[in-house]
Design a protein around this motif. Sequence first.
Motif, mmCIF file in Angstrom:
data_model
loop_
_atom_site.group_PDB
_atom_site.id
_atom_site.type_symbol
_atom_site.label_atom_id
_atom_site.label_comp_id
_atom_site.label_asym_id
_atom_site.label_seq_id
_atom_site.Cartn_x
_atom_site.Cartn_y
_atom_site.Cartn_z
ATOM 1 N N GLU A 176 5.637 -23.662 -21.061
ATOM 2 C CA GLU A 176 5.004 -24.808 -20.420
ATOM 3 C C GLU A 176 3.519 -24.577 -20.162
ATOM 4 O OE1 GLU A 176 9.369 -24.795 -19.301
ATOM 5 O OE2 GLU A 176 7.767 -23.339 -19.655
ATOM 6 N N ILE A 177 3.142 -23.349 -19.856
ATOM 7 C CA ILE A 177 1.725 -23.052 -19.612
ATOM 8 C C ILE A 177 0.894 -23.354 -20.854
ATOM 9 C CG2 ILE A 177 0.076 -21.181 -19.223
ATOM 10 C CD1 ILE A 177 2.165 -19.931 -17.333
ATOM 11 N N VAL A 178 1.385 -22.919 -22.017
ATOM 12 C CA VAL A 178 0.629 -23.146 -23.253
ATOM 13 C C VAL A 178 0.628 -24.620 -23.636
ATOM 14 C CG1 VAL A 178 0.560 -22.675 -25.733
ATOM 15 C CG2 VAL A 178 0.962 -20.812 -24.123
ATOM 16 N N ASN A 179 1.780 -25.273 -23.522
ATOM 17 C CA ASN A 179 1.898 -26.645 -24.020
ATOM 18 C C ASN A 179 1.434 -27.717 -23.035
ATOM 19 O OD1 ASN A 179 3.465 -26.709 -26.784
ATOM 20 N ND2 ASN A 179 4.348 -25.051 -25.573
ATOM 21 N N ASP A 180 1.522 -27.432 -21.731
ATOM 22 C CA ASP A 180 1.188 -28.457 -20.746
ATOM 23 C C ASP A 180 -0.085 -28.174 -19.965
ATOM 24 O OD1 ASP A 180 3.497 -29.985 -21.315
ATOM 25 O OD2 ASP A 180 4.707 -28.646 -20.077
ATOM 26 N N GLN B 172 -5.207 -14.327 -28.117
ATOM 27 C CA GLN B 172 -5.197 -13.290 -27.097
ATOM 28 C C GLN B 172 -5.673 -13.856 -25.764
ATOM 29 O OE1 GLN B 172 -3.936 -10.127 -27.439
ATOM 30 N NE2 GLN B 172 -4.170 -10.208 -25.199
ATOM 31 N N GLN B 173 -6.609 -14.787 -25.805
ATOM 32 C CA GLN B 173 -7.086 -15.417 -24.567
ATOM 33 C C GLN B 173 -5.945 -16.148 -23.864
ATOM 34 O OE1 GLN B 173 -9.937 -18.649 -24.965
ATOM 35 N NE2 GLN B 173 -11.015 -17.969 -23.135
ATOM 36 N N ALA B 174 -5.100 -16.838 -24.621
ATOM 37 C CA ALA B 174 -3.958 -17.529 -24.028
ATOM 38 C C ALA B 174 -2.965 -16.535 -23.433
ATOM 39 C CB ALA B 174 -3.267 -18.402 -25.078
ATOM 40 N N VAL B 175 -2.712 -15.442 -24.160
ATOM 41 C CA VAL B 175 -1.800 -14.413 -23.652
ATOM 42 C C VAL B 175 -2.355 -13.804 -22.370
ATOM 43 C CG1 VAL B 175 -0.740 -12.174 -24.133
ATOM 44 C CG2 VAL B 175 -0.826 -13.916 -25.924
ATOM 45 N N ASP B 176 -3.673 -13.559 -22.341
ATOM 46 C CA ASP B 176 -4.300 -13.002 -21.138
ATOM 47 C C ASP B 176 -4.146 -13.955 -19.955
ATOM 48 O OD1 ASP B 176 -5.070 -10.793 -22.582
ATOM 49 O OD2 ASP B 176 -7.145 -11.447 -22.860
ATOM 50 N N TYR B 177 -4.266 -15.247 -20.212
ATOM 51 C CA TYR B 177 -4.125 -16.224 -19.126
ATOM 52 C C TYR B 177 -2.688 -16.246 -18.614
ATOM 53 C CZ TYR B 177 -4.207 -20.553 -16.484
ATOM 54 O OH TYR B 177 -4.089 -21.482 -15.472
ATOM 55 N N ILE B 178 -1.729 -16.205 -19.529
ATOM 56 C CA ILE B 178 -0.325 -16.163 -19.115
ATOM 57 C C ILE B 178 -0.064 -14.900 -18.288
ATOM 58 C CG2 ILE B 178 2.053 -15.966 -19.953
ATOM 59 C CD1 ILE B 178 1.130 -17.648 -22.389
ATOM 60 N N TRP B 179 -0.662 -13.791 -18.713
ATOM 61 C CA TRP B 179 -0.534 -12.543 -17.958
ATOM 62 C C TRP B 179 -1.061 -12.730 -16.531
ATOM 63 C CZ3 TRP B 179 1.446 -7.765 -17.676
ATOM 64 C CH2 TRP B 179 0.826 -6.837 -16.841
ATOM 65 N N ALA C 54 7.204 -11.401 -26.616
ATOM 66 C CA ALA C 54 7.632 -10.257 -25.794
ATOM 67 C C ALA C 54 6.818 -9.023 -26.158
ATOM 68 C CB ALA C 54 9.121 -9.987 -25.988
ATOM 69 N N ASP C 55 6.504 -8.874 -27.457
ATOM 70 C CA ASP C 55 5.637 -7.773 -27.888
ATOM 71 C C ASP C 55 4.271 -7.866 -27.212
ATOM 72 O OD1 ASP C 55 7.359 -6.429 -29.543
ATOM 73 O OD2 ASP C 55 6.575 -7.252 -31.408
ATOM 74 N N SER C 56 3.708 -9.089 -27.171
ATOM 75 C CA SER C 56 2.366 -9.282 -26.604
ATOM 76 C C SER C 56 2.341 -8.942 -25.118
ATOM 77 C CB SER C 56 1.911 -10.729 -26.822
ATOM 78 O OG SER C 56 1.796 -11.028 -28.191
ATOM 79 N N ARG D 73 -2.939 -26.526 -23.573
ATOM 80 C CA ARG D 73 -2.887 -27.749 -24.384
ATOM 81 C C ARG D 73 -4.153 -28.020 -25.206
ATOM 82 N NH1 ARG D 73 -2.030 -33.598 -21.821
ATOM 83 N NH2 ARG D 73 -1.139 -32.393 -20.105
ATOM 84 N N ASP D 74 -4.571 -27.029 -25.977
ATOM 85 C CA ASP D 74 -5.789 -27.183 -26.760
ATOM 86 C C ASP D 74 -5.717 -26.198 -27.916
ATOM 87 O OD1 ASP D 74 -8.574 -26.789 -27.659
ATOM 88 O OD2 ASP D 74 -9.082 -28.059 -25.951
ATOM 89 N N TYR D 75 -6.120 -26.631 -29.120
ATOM 90 C CA TYR D 75 -6.008 -25.760 -30.282
ATOM 91 C C TYR D 75 -6.924 -24.546 -30.212
ATOM 92 C CZ TYR D 75 -2.718 -28.623 -32.856
ATOM 93 O OH TYR D 75 -1.585 -29.275 -33.256
ATOM 94 N N ARG D 76 -7.889 -24.532 -29.310
ATOM 95 C CA ARG D 76 -8.716 -23.329 -29.186
ATOM 96 C C ARG D 76 -7.914 -22.165 -28.613
ATOM 97 N NH1 ARG D 76 -11.614 -23.480 -23.644
ATOM 98 N NH2 ARG D 76 -10.601 -25.221 -22.599
ATOM 99 N N PHE D 77 -6.741 -22.453 -28.045
ATOM 100 C CA PHE D 77 -5.875 -21.397 -27.527
ATOM 101 C C PHE D 77 -4.823 -20.976 -28.542
ATOM 102 C CE2 PHE D 77 -7.355 -23.534 -23.593
ATOM 103 C CZ PHE D 77 -8.048 -22.457 -23.063
#
Length: 275
Positions: free
Chosen positions: A177-181, A198-205, A30-32, A184-188
């Motif tokens: 689900e976005i992150v896990n499904d 931060q790249q994963a958070v940006d994608y979720i955004w 939530a902070d991110s 789904r890669d440790y680079r995130f």
Amino acid sequence: MNFRTPVHIDPFPFRIAPQEELFCVGSCFADSIGRRFREELFPATVNPFGVMYNPVSILHTVERCTVAPGVALLTLGTNHVYRLKSTGEIVDNCQKRPQSLFDEQQLTVGECCEALSRAVSVLQARSPGVRVVLTVSPIRYAKYGFHGSQLSKATLLLAADRLAGQSPCCTYFPAYEIVNDELRDYRFYAPDMLHPTQQAVDYIWERLVDVAFSDEARRFLADWAPVKAALNHRPFNPDSDGYRAFMAKTLLKVAALSEKYPKFATVYRTLKNGG
């Protein structure tokens, strides 16, 4: 061939307007997201009493904070809670007191749903038209063991799904689900292999913008992006004539945005001053 499994998200039944007032409460995810809203000049109150991981602690923050937002984002981290043995109350922070003073327990699906439902009722009493976005943090809790972490997340997912089905003002957003499904890669994942990068958070955004933002809000983001980049620019020589001209031009763009978007000047001034 398709090498990804994109998570389908239906468009939200409401749209976030430009510079809508938001309230982000919950885990460090939530902070991110709250930080990103503020960077994009949305007036967002973010975890005003610190990070809150479980639904009861989220309820406590909602009860203590008097904001009346248009949209509230409640991010669920865990169903584990700590009860103070002497009173039986669920504490939001153990404040480094001895572990022997507390009992660690797990909330049931029903208990999670009840706490969140009460939080929604408090928000509705202050802001009758509030829309609530429920999401489960993608951050894993290794201290439970990974099976235990999954069980905790499953409890939260069931509670969020139940409440979203019961309350017309609630909508579920699948960050977990976005992150896990999908990613789904440790680079995130960050170096701890638990928190998203931060790249994963940006994608979720980006996914949230796609399904939840109004057309006008997306136009605002496009208008603000080059101005934000200019304001964040760090010059080699801030006293040069070239940089003074650059800043003068940038401030004219800020003035233009203030005319185009009624709330811009107030929000910009408040966030610039650390509000």
